[in-house]
Design an enzyme around this catalytic site. Sequence first.
Site, short mmCIF file in Angstrom:
data_model
loop_
_atom_site.label_atom_id
_atom_site.label_comp_id
_atom_site.label_asym_id
_atom_site.label_seq_id
_atom_site.Cartn_x
_atom_site.Cartn_y
_atom_site.Cartn_z
N ASP A 116 4.78 130.10 52.22
CA ASP A 116 3.96 129.23 51.38
C ASP A 116 4.14 129.62 49.91
O ASP A 116 5.25 129.59 49.41
CB ASP A 116 2.50 129.32 51.87
CG ASP A 116 1.57 128.30 51.24
OD1 ASP A 116 1.50 127.18 51.77
OD2 ASP A 116 0.92 128.63 50.24
N HIS A 281 1.05 126.05 60.45
CA HIS A 281 1.46 126.57 59.14
C HIS A 281 1.36 128.09 59.06
O HIS A 281 2.21 128.73 58.44
CB HIS A 281 0.58 125.94 58.06
CG HIS A 281 0.90 126.40 56.68
ND1 HIS A 281 2.10 126.13 56.06
CD2 HIS A 281 0.18 127.12 55.78
CE1 HIS A 281 2.11 126.65 54.84
NE2 HIS A 281 0.95 127.26 54.65
#
Length: 301
Positions: A116, A281
């Site tokens: 990320d 994620h």
Amino acid sequence: MTPTTPAGSAGPAIPGFDHVRLPGAGGVELAAAVGGSGSPVVLLHGFPQTHLMWRHVAERLADRHTVICPDLRGYGASDKPPATGPDVYAKRTMAADVVALAAALGHERFALVGHDRGALVAFRAGLDHPETVTHLGILDVVPTLDMWKVLHGTSAAVGYHLYLMAQPPGLPETLIGNSADAFFGSFLDAWAGDPAALPEQVRTAYLRASAAAVPSIVADYRASAGIDVAHDQADLDAGSQLAMPVTVVQQDWGAHLGYDAAAVWKAWAPDLDHRLTRAGHFMAEEAPGEITAAVLDLLAR
């Protein structure tokens, strides 16, 4: 693995790792967990998390590598300098932090893996410091310049926070600061394919750390709508590419948003291993075995 809470600590920690403070760039100090022995691997966390997200993968890698897990500047227990200019939270500056931190531990060359926000820092480090970064791992992003290109129409709603935090200083900090747990918690809820991978102790640590870092987190995101785009565009115009082996593991965002994710990465990384995962994620916590295997495969190239 259940994270420990050392005496005097404000929250859980990676078991068996030393927790230290090291110099970054420009006088900033970074908090980091360091463990294992062997060739160095630096692991950079994402949003809205801290280095603790690597707890499972770090333990596995430490069997054969020196593993360094810092909190990015502006996050966790690292320094949070005021954003007095656009470069304070530029990914170029944050990449320089990582290089300085590794050098302080005696490592002039190291492998680098980011998730990320940490993956955007890792990408910039790979472009700016090709003599230092030996291998590059990227989890669940595309480069900043490409990110803005692939977000369009109603599908861009998935990234509403990118647009919110890109706004001028003041309103985003106020809105988020007034509802920090709800704001940051919404991403932990929406992005987790397996909520059980974020136990309450860890979730609480993430929320507490994020609530204490609203201005710097917003500044990090604001940089990605400004100076980071300019840096990426300059490299694209110059034909710059990542010189080291690169592994990208991500959800099938290409299918969701209508673009060829592997092709996007191939343009930047000629030596590319692109993988899709069924994990959510927070894949380093949801599928640590899969992510550890991907990192070890990368390091073997």
